[in-house]
Design a protein around this motif. Structure first.
Motif, PDB file in Angstrom:
ATOM      1  N   LYS A 578       0.818  -1.223   0.000  1.00 43.65           N
ATOM      2  CA  LYS A 578       0.000   0.000   0.000  1.00 43.65           C
ATOM      3  C   LYS A 578       0.852   1.274   0.000  1.00 43.65           C
ATOM      4  O   LYS A 578       0.593   2.223   0.745  1.00 43.65           O
ATOM      5  N   TYR A 585      -1.469   2.207  -8.992  1.00 47.20           N
ATOM      6  CA  TYR A 585      -2.360   1.166  -9.514  1.00 47.20           C
ATOM      7  C   TYR A 585      -3.823   1.576  -9.335  1.00 47.20           C
ATOM      8  O   TYR A 585      -4.641   1.452 -10.257  1.00 47.20           O
ATOM      9  N   GLN A 586      -4.151   2.080  -8.164  1.00 46.28           N
ATOM     10  CA  GLN A 586      -5.528   2.489  -7.886  1.00 46.28           C
ATOM     11  C   GLN A 586      -5.945   3.670  -8.770  1.00 46.28           C
ATOM     12  O   GLN A 586      -7.068   3.705  -9.291  1.00 46.28           O
ATOM     13  N   GLU A 587      -5.044   4.645  -8.939  1.00 45.41           N
ATOM     14  CA  GLU A 587      -5.347   5.796  -9.792  1.00 45.41           C
ATOM     15  C   GLU A 587      -5.632   5.353 -11.229  1.00 45.41           C
ATOM     16  O   GLU A 587      -6.603   5.798 -11.855  1.00 45.41           O
ATOM     17  N   GLU A 589      -6.423   2.315 -12.363  1.00 48.08           N
ATOM     18  CA  GLU A 589      -7.613   1.474 -12.444  1.00 48.08           C
ATOM     19  C   GLU A 589      -8.871   2.336 -12.431  1.00 48.08           C
ATOM     20  O   GLU A 589      -9.824   2.082 -13.186  1.00 48.08           O
ATOM     21  N   ALA A 590      -8.897   3.339 -11.568  1.00 50.81           N
ATOM     22  CA  ALA A 590     -10.053   4.237 -11.499  1.00 50.81           C
ATOM     23  C   ALA A 590     -10.237   4.976 -12.824  1.00 50.81           C
ATOM     24  O   ALA A 590     -11.362   5.127 -13.331  1.00 50.81           O
TER      25      ALA A 590
END
Length: 597
Positions: A578, A585-587, A589-590
């Motif tokens: 994290k 990765y989260q940015e 993917e969003a």
């Protein structure tokens, strides 16, 4: 301000390489002038014979006329030969300089090319080298010819009348003073003119390359105004040079005219006094006229020399640029695999530390991915791996060999590279892919446009592995489609995939992919990545990307942040941590899900 002198060692190396030509040319000039000096002597003989013998001298006059005609014809032949020999020597020097300068520019570090306008380099390779050729061609010829003409002409003039010779050359100091004053101005204006030509060439090169942007933003009026300003500057500097050179002609003509008046006035008195014959006066005047052309041409010769020296100074500035260190030029053993090790690598560019003690290991046959935000140092790390920027000793190793001990050719023969911003040559797609084949130097280099069945099969497979199969079906001539200058006829994604195919075609144990699929949509990217994993096999790979999805299957992932490695591990381990990688990765993917909606 005194003008700089050319580097004797370097200049002599090129001039001495043609010493035989210049020696033969000098001998031919001697013969040319010897034949030319025969004519005044024969004229003296003819006139004096007529004065003493009258009509009985006609047979003698006929023989003298034949001698003059023969000498003139032989002089024309020998003069032409001398010019061919000396001018060719100048062209050989230009050829050698252009070859060495091009080789040197190619070896200069990436930092030099980033700060050097292309148009300026082109101007030095063309206009400045042409000025150097004129220095060693017509310049050398006229200096030799002037020296020979003055030495021999004055010798014969003194033989006829030392007193008249002394008075005839009284105006010559005016020539010397004028030439000394003008030469410095010509040199200064020549340098300024050639520098202005470099700016003008660079402006044109930028406008031609950026014609699409120029039109789309309606920049034509602004760029035209800039071009006009540069052209006006070039015109002004040209006129300054022409004015300075133009002042020389009248000065030299005045000196020559004064000398002629002195010859006629004092020479006539010498004839009346019986100290000189009429034929002697005619011959003396012919010798003096023989000196007139070198004197009148002195302004042009000075301009040639000063422009040539100015061009040489600009060429020498490039030759003095330090090239990338070549190492020991030791051959690398023929390796089918390559292990890459980076140890405490730091890179400073423009006074700023871009990379700070970066260390990692890529075992042979493994894939390491490097991710990071814009400005984290990914591109600089790529340049360091390719030695496009200098790396300190003992920081970068291939198969446990310090790369600074290897020649650049030996190192780069082990690496295939697909950049984010690819460059395609104005050739066919097949040719652009085949450029990945390394030429070892044994035998002639591979010919463009000629590929045997085996090579074509490899080119076809590389294109398929790079995801070009569907595009080739849609292109008018498939692999034989011409891509235009810089690949302008292809889309950004197609250009990237051709460059990727070029890297896959290369038979190298190490491959570096620098965001080479950035212009490809995510679905196509995943398809290509699956094909790449199968194609890479035992090749060692370094994948550099800003897309997390492109690096998930790497053996190890390194996260660069402000020039140092902030995180490292596998995809799953970094997601679990994290940290920076997980946030990226989260940015992404969003953003992908939002785009899908």
């Amino acid at each position: 301000m005194p003008q700089p002198s050319p580097s004797p060692l370097t200049l002599r190396r090129y001039a001495f390489g043609q010493w035989r030509r210049f020696a033969v040319g000098a001998a031919a000039l001697l013969a040319t002038n010897a034949l030319g000096l025969v004519i005044p002597k024969q004229l003296k003989h003819a006139i004096d014979t007529l004065g003493h013998s009258g009509a009985e001298a006609l047979p003698v006059i006929g023989r003298i006329a034949l001698i003059i005609i023969g000498a003139s014809a032989m002089q024309a032949v020998v003069r032409t030969f001398s010019r061919i020999v000396i001018f060719n020597g100048g062209r050989e020097i230009e050829y050698g300089l252009r070859r060495d300068l091009f080789t040197h520019i190619i070896a200069l570090p990436q930092e030099f090319h980033r700060r050097s306008p292309t148009g300026e380099l082109m101007s030095r390779l063309t206009n400045d080298l042409s000025a150097v050729r004129m220095l060693f061609g017509p310049g050398i010829l006229n200096v030799m010819n002037t020296t020979i003409v003055y030495a021999t002409g004055l010798y014969f003039m003194v033989g006829l009348s030392p007193r008249l010779t002394l008075f005839a050359i009284i105006p010559l100091p005016l020539v010397v003073i004028t030439a000394r004053f003008a030469s410095r101005r010509i040199y200064r204006f020549s340098r300024e003119l050639q520098a202005q030509m470099g700016k003008l060439s660079n402006h044109l090169q930028e406008d031609f390359n950026g014609i699409t942007t120029l039109r789309s933003y309606t920049l034509a009026p602004q760029r035209h105004a800039r071009f006009k300003a540069l052209s006006d500057g070039y015109l002004d500097k040209s006129l300054e040079l022409v004015k300075t050179r133009g002042l020389l002609g009248p000065q030299f003509a005045i000196a020559t005219g004064l000398g002629t008046l002195i010859v006629l006035w004092l020479g006539g008195r010498e004839v009346i006094a019986g100290r000189l014959t009429v034929g002697g006066l005619v011959a003396f005047n012919a010798y003096f006229v023989y000196l007139a052309w070198p004197t009148l041409a002195l302004g042009w010769v000075l301009s040639l020399w000063q422009r040539g020296l100015a061009g040489w100074q600009r060429v020498r500035e490039l030759l003095r640029e330090p090239a990338t260190a070549q190492g020991d030029a030791l051959p690398v053993e023929s390796a089918t695999q390559a292990a890459l090790r980076v140890r405490d690598l730091s890179v400073v560019l423009g006074g700023r530390r871009i990379l700070d003690k970066v260390s990692f290991l890529v075992p042979a046959g493994h894939t390491v991915a490097i991710v990071g935000r814009t400005g984290s140092g990914k591109s600089t790390l790529t340049d360091a791996l390719l030695r496009l920027v200098e790396v300190p000793p003992h920081t970068l190793f291939v198969n446990d060999r310090d790369v600074t001990t290897l020649s650049l050719g030996a190192l780069r023969s082990m690496i295939a590279y697909a950049p984010q911003d690819p460059f395609l040559f104005s050739a066919t797609i097949a040719d652009n892919i085949a450029y990945g084949e390394r030429w070892t130097g044994a035998g002639p280099p591979p010919a463009e446009g000629i590929h045997d069945e085996s090579a074509m099969a490899r080119i076809q497979q590389a294109a398929i592995d790079a995801g070009l199969a569907r595009d080739l079906d849609e292109l008018p001539q498939g692999l034989q489609t011409m891509v235009g200058e810089r690949g302008i006829t292809l889309s950004g994604g197609q250009r990237q995939r051709v460059a990727l195919a070029r890297a896959l075609y290369a038979r190298t144990p190490l491959i570096i992919l620098d965001d080479s699929l950035a212009s490809v949509d995510a679905e196509t990217e995943q398809t290509i990545l699956r094909q790449l994993r199968e194609h890479l096999g035992q090749r060692t790979a370094v994948l550099i990307s800003h897309r997390v999805a492109a690096v998930q299957h790497a053996n190890e992932i390194l996260v660069l942040e402000q020039g140092h490695i902030a995180e490292r591990g596998t995809h799953s381990a970094l997601i679990a941590a994290k940290g920076i990688y997980a946030a990226l990765y989260q940015e992404q993917e969003a953003a992908r899900l939002e785009a899908a909606e």
